[in-house]
Design a protein around this motif. Structure first.
Motif, PDB file in Angstrom:
ATOM      1  N   VAL A  86       0.732  -0.943  -0.004  1.00 39.04           N
ATOM      2  CA  VAL A  86      -0.062   0.025   0.118  1.00 39.04           C
ATOM      3  C   VAL A  86       1.411   1.258   0.074  1.00 39.04           C
ATOM      4  N   LYS A  87       1.796   1.480   0.780  1.00 38.87           N
ATOM      5  CA  LYS A  87       2.751   2.641   0.857  1.00 38.87           C
ATOM      6  C   LYS A  87       3.716   2.421  -0.999  1.00 38.87           C
ATOM      7  N   ASN A  90       1.479   4.541  -3.233  1.00 35.21           N
ATOM      8  CA  ASN A  90       0.385   6.000  -2.475  1.00 35.21           C
ATOM      9  C   ASN A  90       2.200   6.872  -2.637  1.00 35.21           C
ATOM     10  N   TYR A 161      -7.544  -6.350  -4.496  1.00 36.61           N
ATOM     11  CA  TYR A 161      -7.835  -4.829  -4.045  1.00 36.61           C
ATOM     12  C   TYR A 161      -9.454  -4.416  -4.597  1.00 36.61           C
ATOM     13  N   GLY A 163     -10.889  -1.748  -4.463  1.00 40.49           N
ATOM     14  CA  GLY A 163     -11.565   0.123  -4.185  1.00 40.49           C
ATOM     15  C   GLY A 163     -11.618   0.709  -3.024  1.00 40.49           C
ATOM     16  N   ASP A 164     -11.470   1.385  -2.678  1.00 39.81           N
ATOM     17  CA  ASP A 164     -11.682   2.533  -1.546  1.00 39.81           C
ATOM     18  C   ASP A 164     -10.955   1.753  -0.317  1.00 39.81           C
ATOM     19  N   GLY A 165      -9.944   1.694  -0.625  1.00 42.00           N
ATOM     20  CA  GLY A 165      -8.353   1.266   0.283  1.00 42.00           C
ATOM     21  C   GLY A 165      -9.067   0.174   0.836  1.00 42.00           C
ATOM     22  N   GLU A 166     -10.150  -0.437   0.267  1.00 43.35           N
ATOM     23  CA  GLU A 166     -10.456  -1.882   0.203  1.00 43.35           C
ATOM     24  C   GLU A 166      -9.370  -2.862   0.314  1.00 43.35           C
ATOM     25  N   PHE A 167      -9.177  -4.611   1.105  1.00 44.14           N
ATOM     26  CA  PHE A 167      -8.364  -5.203   0.200  1.00 44.14           C
ATOM     27  C   PHE A 167      -8.919  -6.821   0.016  1.00 44.14           C
TER      28      PHE A 167
ATOM     29  N   ARG B 178      -6.387   1.042   5.013  1.00 49.95           N
ATOM     30  CA  ARG B 178      -6.834   2.173   4.625  1.00 49.95           C
ATOM     31  C   ARG B 178      -6.443   3.282   5.278  1.00 49.95           C
ATOM     32  N   LEU B 180      -3.685   3.927   5.557  1.00 50.28           N
ATOM     33  CA  LEU B 180      -2.159   4.061   4.609  1.00 50.28           C
ATOM     34  C   LEU B 180      -2.134   5.308   2.711  1.00 50.28           C
ATOM     35  N   PHE B 181      -3.153   4.740   2.781  1.00 49.22           N
ATOM     36  CA  PHE B 181      -3.831   5.537   1.666  1.00 49.22           C
ATOM     37  C   PHE B 181      -3.698   6.985   1.660  1.00 49.22           C
ATOM     38  N   ARG B 182      -3.496   7.486   0.521  1.00 50.63           N
ATOM     39  CA  ARG B 182      -2.686   9.358   0.287  1.00 50.63           C
ATOM     40  C   ARG B 182      -5.053   9.385  -0.544  1.00 50.63           C
ATOM     41  N   MET B 185      -5.750   9.228  -3.814  1.00 52.44           N
ATOM     42  CA  MET B 185      -5.453   7.043  -4.107  1.00 52.44           C
ATOM     43  C   MET B 185      -6.821   6.373  -3.610  1.00 52.44           C
ATOM     44  N   LEU B 186      -7.759   7.211  -2.938  1.00 54.71           N
ATOM     45  CA  LEU B 186      -9.042   5.728  -2.725  1.00 54.71           C
ATOM     46  C   LEU B 186     -10.195   6.128  -3.852  1.00 54.71           C
TER      47      LEU B 186
END
Lengths: 186, 186
Positions: A86-87, A90, A161, A163-167, B178, B180-182, B185-186
């Motif tokens: 993730v890092k 980003n 992934y 989407g929206d930060g969810e895995f 989540r 860790l996301f900018r 990027m979401l």
């Protein structure tokens, strides 16, 4: 960080690791610099030659490095380094050296100058064989020319992934439907 | 067989259901006949227009039906119909009517003549917008023009192919990365 012992893997079988849809890390090298990007939009296109289609946004620092060097490595991370994945997605190679920043180990490839990421479960050395769809779709068509896959575990927990930060983290494997296959479909 | 209540779903978000790599069912209609095929090689290509790239072997009965009608529906099955998904992939529309044979319900689409499969969790109505890569790669580029997604469950158990008759069933979802996301990027 995970340590893997790897073995040569038939390139015509790399679709078995890509088709379930894991997030991958794409490493590249150009003019003495290296970079890593996180990628979710890819698909197997052919068994042999082992072709993989990928969408790489032109906003990524890796875009020009891959377009110009015509090479990359597709690395498959397991869930134990999900935070790092993730890092990497980003941050930008314009600002930092991602191997240094995230404590990852570049390993030399056999056929490409782009580095393999040692901490990933699998590494596919790729040559860009068709750039005709780059301008219209940001789509790169790579041939996997060499594949290295960890000998253990047999099935890694992969990261998918949503989407929206969810895995989604990969669940159980099953062979219970195998009896329904025609032999030629296996 | 599962029954779903569905709602309209923003087409620019269909990548959220496709990117994790589920096996999908592609339904088509041409000259009064319908068909269904099982497909694993696909990727999101753009948010808006919502583009999806797919590899459909010319050996499939669906190939000409989709190429000529320039339409299809991409349906996402959940694990409860995994056996049916395998049977669909191991039989041919040349020999049988797959809706009849497997007890599936065709529902009319809003924008395409290809039928939606009611027993699938999600249905994406697609128009073939670029056939330029069909001859070389069997690659179809579709635009999703309408998406229907079940209101419940919020996250289905999806089926992911690993080759050689083996499947991975999707595991747990997590939002713990989540933070860790900018935001962009979401």
């Amino acid at each position: 960080m995970p340590k893997y012992t790897k073995t040569d893997f038939p390139v015509e079988n790399v679709c078995r690791l890509l088709e379930p849809g894991p997030v991958v890390l794409v490493s590249s090298a150009h003019k003495g610099a290296t970079n890593i990007m996180t990628m979710g939009w890819h698909m197997a296109m052919e068994f042999q030659p082992a072709l993989v289609g990928c969408i790489i946004s032109s906003a990524n620092h890796s875009f020009e490095m891959i377009r110009k060097s015509r090479q990359c490595v597709i690395n498959i991370p397991a869930a134990d380094i999900a935070a790092t994945v993730v890092k990497i997605g980003n941050s930008s190679g314009r600002d930092i050296d991602k191997f240094d920043e995230y404590g990852l180990t570049p390993k030399p490839g056999r056929h490409v100058r782009a580095p393999l990421i040692a901490e990933c479960y699998a590494n596919f050395e790729c040559r860009l064989v068709d750039a005709s769809q780059v301008r219209k779709y940001n789509m790169f068509i790579f041939e996997v020319v060499k594949a290295h896959v960890a000998t253990s575990p047999k099935v890694p927990k992969t990261i998918h992934y949503r989407g929206d930060g969810e895995f989604m983290i990969s669940g159980a494997n099953t062979r219970k439907y195998r009896r329904l296959f025609r032999p030629e479909m296996l």
